[in-house]
Design an enzyme around this catalytic site. Structure first.
Site: not given
Length: 256
Positions: A8, A183, A206
């Site tokens: 990410d 994702k 996160d």
């Protein structure tokens, strides 16, 4: 190559000041030197992190939370927002005074010329309020739209528009994706191009948009600064992004 690692961006590769820690950059370089394939998985648009990809020498990425997938600079999968329900949502948002930002692979345009929610949300990513072009959605395929509303007003949209998935990323802003978009779905599309087993895939994240990704891959790593729900879903929790969490986790996982 026997391993694949997805990163990410915000709060993972980039720290709280939106800068790339030196140890994180070193970690990505060391992974590549060891033959580990690296890729990015983000909610951001491709045009929002071109410089980061160049700095890290990464050429494969999942943008818009899985709706726009690129492998070695080649687009391999797109999943645009369905136009008819989007037009209905735009109408409801206008009735409620909630602005929107429309996003394709090249740019983003707002349907409001100057709104505090847009300023505050995009400033957190170090981007300015986009140009106003209210009809942009009519002539372009959109892979994500940003809805700007307080948390307590999000439920109305979730209940009214099952054609979409809504993911909050800021007190004033929500990502709008096609229903089921994630994702993880984008990772599966990339895996079709590669010869990896899912147990050899790692992912670092996160935020709430990382949940499905961390659950799907063989090893999901939550940053120390991650949302509590994300830490609960992860296989491993590392240090804060500002405390070299990526580097430390890769060492402990035996990848460096």
């Amino acid at each position: 190559m026997s391993k694949l690692v997805f990163f990410d961006i915000d709060g993972t590769l980039l720290d709280h000041d939106k800068t790339l820690p030196a140890k994180t950059k070193e970690a990505v370089r060391l992974l590549r030197d060891k033959g580990v394939y690296t890729a990015i998985a983000t909610g951001r648009a491709p045009f929002m992190y071109e410089d980061l990809r160049k700095e890290l020498d990464i050429h494969s990425f999942i943008s818009y939370n899985g709706q726009y997938v690129v492998f070695e600079n080649e687009v391999i999968y797109v999943n645009p927002l369905p136009p008819d329900p989007l037009e209905r949502l735009i109408g409801k948002a206008q009735e409620k005074g909630h602005p929107l930002v429309f996003m394709n692979e090249l740019t983003m345009k707002a349907n409001h010329s100057d709104h505090a929610y847009i300023h505050d949300s995009l400033a957190s990513l170090k981007f300015a309020h986009p140009e106003s072009l209210p009809d942009f959605y009519k002539d372009n395929e959109l892979y994500q739209t940003l809805l700007f509303c307080p948390d307590e007003q999000e439920r109305f949209y979730e209940e009214t528009f099952p054609e979409f998935t809504f993911i909050r990323w800021h007190p004033y802003s929500v990502d709008i994706l096609p229903a089921g978009g994630s994702k993880a779905a984008g990772i599966k599309k990339m895996m079709e191009k590669l010869h990896f087993k899912m147990e050899d895939v790692y992912a670092f994240g996160d935020g709430l948009n990382d949940k499905e990704m961390l659950e799907e891959v063989g090893t999901g790593v939550a940053m120390g600064n991650a949302h509590p729900l994300i830490k609960a879903k992860a296989d491993f929790v590392t240090a804060d992004v500002a405390e070299d969490g990526i580097y430390l986790a890769l060492e402990k996982l035996g990848l460096l």
